[in-house]
Design an enzyme around this catalytic site. Structure first.
Site, PDB file in Angstrom:
ATOM      1  CE  LYS A  14      14.677  -5.828  -4.870  1.00 29.90           C
ATOM      2  NZ  LYS A  14      16.050  -6.147  -4.440  1.00 29.90           N
ATOM      3  NE  ARG A  89      13.370  -6.942   1.298  1.00 31.04           N
ATOM      4  CZ  ARG A  89      13.702  -5.933   0.496  1.00 31.04           C
ATOM      5  NH1 ARG A  89      12.778  -5.255  -0.136  1.00 31.04           N
ATOM      6  NH2 ARG A  89      14.955  -5.609   0.336  1.00 31.04           N
ATOM      7  NE  ARG A 124      22.229   1.144  -3.541  1.00 36.40           N
ATOM      8  CZ  ARG A 124      21.210   0.304  -3.353  1.00 36.40           C
ATOM      9  NH1 ARG A 124      20.522  -0.157  -4.378  1.00 36.40           N
ATOM     10  NH2 ARG A 124      20.895  -0.072  -2.135  1.00 36.40           N
ATOM     11  NE  ARG A 157      19.431   1.822   0.530  1.00 38.62           N
ATOM     12  CZ  ARG A 157      18.796   0.806  -0.033  1.00 38.62           C
ATOM     13  NH1 ARG A 157      18.282   0.943  -1.243  1.00 38.62           N
ATOM     14  NH2 ARG A 157      18.666  -0.344   0.593  1.00 38.62           N
ATOM     15  NE  ARG A 168      20.395  -4.103   2.050  1.00 40.05           N
ATOM     16  CZ  ARG A 168      21.157  -3.194   1.442  1.00 40.05           C
ATOM     17  NH1 ARG A 168      22.176  -2.639   2.070  1.00 40.05           N
ATOM     18  NH2 ARG A 168      20.896  -2.840   0.206  1.00 40.05           N
TER      19      ARG A 168
HETATM   20  P1  ADP Z   1      17.590  -3.773  -1.020  1.00 40.90           P
HETATM   21  O1  ADP Z   1      16.730  -4.620  -1.916  1.00 40.90           O
HETATM   22  O2  ADP Z   1      18.858  -3.330  -1.660  1.00 40.90           O
HETATM   23  O3  ADP Z   1      17.865  -4.410   0.328  1.00 40.90           O
HETATM   24  P2  ADP Z   1      15.336  -1.883  -0.427  1.00 40.90           P
HETATM   25  O4  ADP Z   1      15.351  -0.414  -0.611  1.00 40.90           O
HETATM   26  O5  ADP Z   1      14.363  -2.684  -1.212  1.00 40.90           O
HETATM   27  O6  ADP Z   1      16.849  -2.384  -0.704  1.00 40.90           O
HETATM   28  O7  ADP Z   1      15.103  -2.225   1.127  1.00 40.90           O
HETATM   29  C1  ADP Z   1      15.857  -1.615   2.127  1.00 40.90           C
HETATM   30  C2  ADP Z   1      15.402  -2.096   3.505  1.00 40.90           C
HETATM   31  O8  ADP Z   1      14.033  -1.717   3.715  1.00 40.90           O
HETATM   32  C3  ADP Z   1      15.415  -3.601   3.711  1.00 40.90           C
HETATM   33  O9  ADP Z   1      16.693  -4.055   4.112  1.00 40.90           O
HETATM   34  C4  ADP Z   1      14.356  -3.770   4.805  1.00 40.90           C
HETATM   35  O10 ADP Z   1      14.877  -3.415   6.068  1.00 40.90           O
HETATM   36  C5  ADP Z   1      13.335  -2.712   4.434  1.00 40.90           C
HETATM   37  N1  ADP Z   1      12.263  -3.255   3.559  1.00 40.90           N
HETATM   38  C6  ADP Z   1      12.007  -2.920   2.275  1.00 40.90           C
HETATM   39  N2  ADP Z   1      10.970  -3.616   1.789  1.00 40.90           N
HETATM   40  C7  ADP Z   1      10.555  -4.437   2.792  1.00 40.90           C
HETATM   41  C8  ADP Z   1       9.539  -5.420   2.908  1.00 40.90           C
HETATM   42  N3  ADP Z   1       8.738  -5.718   1.877  1.00 40.90           N
HETATM   43  N4  ADP Z   1       9.411  -6.060   4.103  1.00 40.90           N
HETATM   44  C9  ADP Z   1      10.207  -5.780   5.143  1.00 40.90           C
HETATM   45  N5  ADP Z   1      11.196  -4.881   5.106  1.00 40.90           N
HETATM   46  C10 ADP Z   1      11.382  -4.203   3.936  1.00 40.90           C
END
Ligand code: ADP
Ligand code: ZN
Length: 210
Positions: A14, A89, A124, A157, A168
């Site tokens: 994404k 999400r 990554r 990360r 996750r």
């Molecule tokens: P990935 O899709 O690889 O898990 P992201 O950078 O999108 O990575 O998200 C990293 C973390 O940030 C998630 O595991 C969550 O803890 C938090 N996060 C990101 N977007 C949201 C969201 N829309 N709602 C709740 N938590 C979020």
């Protein structure tokens, strides 16, 4: 303004796809993970609240994320359209987003094999400053540990470790798959095959935007 939503498991690409769309189509990019990590770097109250959830691979509470996105959507840079990466999400977040009008909404579900996605996450590397994405195996930064784009520190990360990655995926299946189903029922969802190198995946995605 047009709204384009990217869905996919952790490691589905994404972020990479969102960056390319931003570059080629002039869309603004709203990535909640990046916004949250920036809050953590700044040491803000929101960042402090989010950190433990993110490290463990759980979701940050809806109220916090919904409010953060509400503020972001008030910035003046969205007229050319915007792409959302990592939001919504949960069904509550989708509900909140549906209150924000737009003149055309599309959602794309980038589908990848879990094995492949986990492999990507564990190799990554990301820039702490600008979020640029690298990979130990096939796309390291030109100078080890230093971002090609901004000179920031490039490292894994904090949540790209096996335990957090497993969590996750679990949370993704439980909370986010129903959101994807919701957009499917709205009739605005397309699916693309996200396996393999980024170039061909992006070509498939481009076709859905242009
Ligand atoms: P990935 O899709 O690889 O898990 P992201 O950078 O999108 O990575 O998200 C990293 C973390 O940030 C998630 O595991 C969550 O803890 C938090 N996060 C990101 N977007 C949201 C969201 N829309 N709602 C709740 N938590 C979020
Ligand atoms: Zn950088």
């Amino acid at each position: 303004m047009k709204r384009f939503i990217l869905f996919g498991a952790p490691g589905s690409g994404k972020g990479t796809m969102g960056e390319r769309i931003q570059r080629d189509f002039g869309f603004a990019r709203i990535a909640t993970g990046d916004i949250l990590r920036a809050e953590i770097e700044r040491g803000s109250a929101e960042g402090r609240q989010a950190r433990a959830h993110m490290d463990s691979g759980g979701l940050v509470p809806d109220e916090l994320v919904i409010e953060m996105v509400r503020r972001r959507l008030q910035a003046g840079d969205l007229d050319g359209g915007y792409v959302m990466d990592g939001y919504p999400r949960t069904l509550r977040q989708a509900e909140a987003l549906s209150q924000v009008p737009c003149d055309g909404e599309k959602a794309v579900f980038i589908e990848v094999d879990e094995e492949q996605a986990v492999g990507r996450l564990l190799s990554r590397l990301t820039c702490r400053e600008c979020g640029a994405i690298y990979n130990r195996a096939n796309k390291p930064p030109l100078r080890p540990g230093i971002c090609d784009v901004c000179g920031g520190a490039v490292e894994p990360r904090r949540d790209d470790n096996e335990q957090s990655v497993r969590e996750r995926f679990r949370v993704y299946a439980e909370r986010t798959l129903p959101v994807i189903e919701y957009y499917h029922r709205l009739g605005v969802l397309a699916r693309i095959d996200g396996n393999g190198p980024a170039g061909p995946v992006y070509e498939r995605l481009r076709g859905l935007i242009a």
